[in-house]
Enzyme design. Structure first.
Site, PDB file in Angstrom:
ATOM      1  N   GLU A 211      51.801  53.989  41.886  1.00 16.67           N
ATOM      2  CA  GLU A 211      50.909  53.659  40.779  1.00 16.67           C
ATOM      3  C   GLU A 211      49.582  54.408  40.810  1.00 16.67           C
ATOM      4  OE1 GLU A 211      50.526  49.392  40.693  1.00 16.67           O
ATOM      5  OE2 GLU A 211      52.635  49.072  40.265  1.00 16.67           O
ATOM      6  N   GLU A 395      59.458  48.218  40.770  1.00 17.89           N
ATOM      7  CA  GLU A 395      58.805  46.901  40.806  1.00 17.89           C
ATOM      8  C   GLU A 395      58.991  46.204  39.471  1.00 17.89           C
ATOM      9  OE1 GLU A 395      54.621  46.648  41.853  1.00 17.89           O
ATOM     10  OE2 GLU A 395      54.900  48.127  43.443  1.00 17.89           O
TER      11      GLU A 395
HETATM   12  O1  IFM Z   1      51.094  43.574  43.941  1.00 15.50           O
HETATM   13  C1  IFM Z   1      51.101  44.652  43.075  1.00 15.50           C
HETATM   14  C2  IFM Z   1      51.657  45.881  43.745  1.00 15.50           C
HETATM   15  O2  IFM Z   1      50.947  46.217  44.898  1.00 15.50           O
HETATM   16  C3  IFM Z   1      51.574  47.059  42.807  1.00 15.50           C
HETATM   17  N1  IFM Z   1      52.174  46.761  41.552  1.00 15.50           N
HETATM   18  C4  IFM Z   1      51.801  45.535  40.887  1.00 15.50           C
HETATM   19  C5  IFM Z   1      51.937  44.371  41.850  1.00 15.50           C
HETATM   20  C6  IFM Z   1      51.548  43.063  41.154  1.00 15.50           C
HETATM   21  O3  IFM Z   1      50.244  43.140  40.662  1.00 15.50           O
END
Ligand code: IFM
Length: 489
Positions: A211, A395
């Site tokens: 990210e 994710e």
């Molecule tokens: O916890 C985070 C993760 O580290 C990165 N993506 C989003 C998740 C939830 O906010």
């Protein structure tokens, strides 16, 4: 959230909306305890869905700073999140990652837990400050931790996706400008080179960055994340150096560990327009430029989107000759992290402002549950990028205010969330998008950055006082799905 806020579910098979105005009805329909085959109900994936195939990877994700703790052990150096979380007012309740889930000491039991659930993939990250000293030399003790962890995962047949940078930048690099300093990109390439030499053969897929939008924008643009700087000009420059770091690292990963896949993980946001007005449509477009094209265009088209500067005039980063060629080298996979949509309208000038819809389902984060956004983004990327690599959803998940009652955690909303987002992935695949796997966020509750430990994203509950892990109903549901899938294959 009142139960009536959960109003509609998407039928896995038809994509149609199924009305339900009562959470307990949803719970009865979805709980693995209410049926012998929890996926045999009308919301189950169709029999021919690729999600039933073993080749579609299903796993869970975590990140080093969020779970490991042990921040002062075995030669680990301080990172920007140690500094940031120790600064009063930056993290809810003054929480820090000093202990987190104590995974550094409990990793064996945690891997057994992952195995026990039948998960087939595990996405983790390496803490840069744990494995490399200030002079760029390996820290053997830190490296051994990951060596042991990865060896165990390999022995158990778990597919591993390893992220090199999930936000824990060594503080000594931040002290020299962090991602505002071009040199950090070269230090990252050295780190990637070292890791892929040391761990060659034990990683299935390397992701350079997690990210970059969050690192650049939240870290340097609005200051909500470490290192806490707030200037849009910094954000565009930090983004460029992050992407350059990615581009410089890929050739080292390819040379040292040729059998593994190489990619990057981007968080993407769905922007919808609040009205049919051209200005609002344009606002939604600009939202997605800022959240998606800012990262994906340089990676996949070798150019920054022109309209980015419309949003942030005067913030053009310093880009050297050849940088964009380095950044846009071919990828083996693209990791996509998706959580929610943002509904926007024109701000009357060059940008957008959020118009939160009323009466929609939300999570503990306040994020709207909007599975269609995942499908629409995936099909949109396929249309926009000729050379889109295979995709893994690296994710997806939700936070809820989970408590253990009588030894159980009834996180019904999460089961429904996961089910609907898997349906969206299924629909994207049916529409021709090459999605090869899905990692839910997260294996266990953990340090949720500026929100500390209050927000719980895990399918396993963590009692931070005792470090006791409790399997939530959602984990049982995932496990039942995997078991059923195994039985069918
Ligand atoms: O916890 C985070 C993760 O580290 C990165 N993506 C989003 C998740 C939830 O906010």
């Amino acid at each position: 959230m009142p139960p009536s806020a959960v109003a509609r579910l998407t039928d896995f098979r038809t994509g149609a909306s199924v009305a339900t105005d009562d959470l307990s009805a949803v719970s009865d329909a979805l709980s693995p305890h209410s049926r012998s085959h929890p996926l045999a109900d009308p919301l189950a994936p169709p029999a021919d869905s690729p999600l039933w195939r073993k080749s579609f990877l299903l796993g869970a994700a975590t990140a080093s700073y969020q779970i490991e703790g042990a921040v002062n052990e075995d030669g680990r150096l301080p990172c920007i999140w140690d500094t940031f979380s120790a600064t009063p007012g930056k993290v809810l309740a003054g929480d820090t990652g000093a202990v987190a889930c104590d995974h550094y000491h409990r990793w064996e039991a945690d891997i057994d837990m992952l195995m026990g659930l039948g998960l087939e993939g595990y996405r983790l990250s390496i803490a840069w400050p744990r494995v490399m000293d200030e002079a760029g030399q390996p820290n053997r003790k830190g490296l051994d931790f990951y060596r042991r962890l990865l060896a165990r995962l390999k022995e158990k047949g778990i597919t591993t996706f390893v992220t090199l940078y999930h936000w824990d930048l060594p503080q000594h690099l931040e002290d020299r400008g962090g991602w505002l300093n071009r040199d950090t990109a070269y230090r990252f390439a050295d780190y990637a080179d070292l890791m892929s030499r040391e761990l060659a053969g034990s990683v299935d897929a390397w992701a350079t960055l997690n990210e970059p939008w969050c690192s650049a924008y939240l870290g340097y643009g609005n200051g909500h994340h470490a290192p806490g700087l707030a200037n849009p000009r910094f954000a565009t420059q930090a983004m460029h150096h992050l992407l350059l770091a990615h581009g410089l690292a890929v050739p080292a990963l390819r040379a040292n560990d040729p059998a593994s896949q190489k990619g990057i993980v981007a968080n993407v946001g769905r922007g919808t327009a609040n009205s049919e007005r051209a200005a609002d449509q344009r606002a939604a477009h600009l939202f997605e430029v800022q959240h998606n094209a800012w990262i994906l265009d340089p990676l996949l088209k070798g150019a920054y989107p022109g309209d980015l500067l419309e949003l942030w005039p005067g913030t053009e980063p310093l880009v050297l000759e050849g940088d964009l060629r380095t950044i846009s080298a071919p990828l083996d996979f693209l990791g996509i992290n998706y959580y929610f949509r943002t509904n926007v309208e024109s701000d009357g000038a060059h940008g957008f402002r959020e118009v939160p819809p009323e009466g929609v389902e939300r999570t503990q984060m306040g994020w709207e549950v909007y599975p269609d956004g995942l499908r629409d983004l995936l099909t949109g990327f396929k249309a926009a990028y000729r050379n889109l690599p295979p995709i893994y959803i690296t994710e997806n998940g939700m936070a809820s205010d989970d408590t253990v009652i009588g030894g159980h955690v009834d996180d019904t909303q999460r089961i429904s969330f996961l089910r609907r987002h898997l349906a969206a992935v299924d629909q994207a695949i049916q529409a021709g998008v090459d999605v090869r796997g899905y990692f839910l966020w997260s294996l266990m509750d953990n340090f949720e950055w500026a929100f500390g430990y209050e927000r719980r994203f895990g399918i396993v509950h963590v009692d931070y006082a005792t470090q006791k892990r409790t399997i939530k109903r959602s984990a049982e549901w995932v496990s039942a799905f995997l078991k059923e899938r195994k039985a069918r294959s």
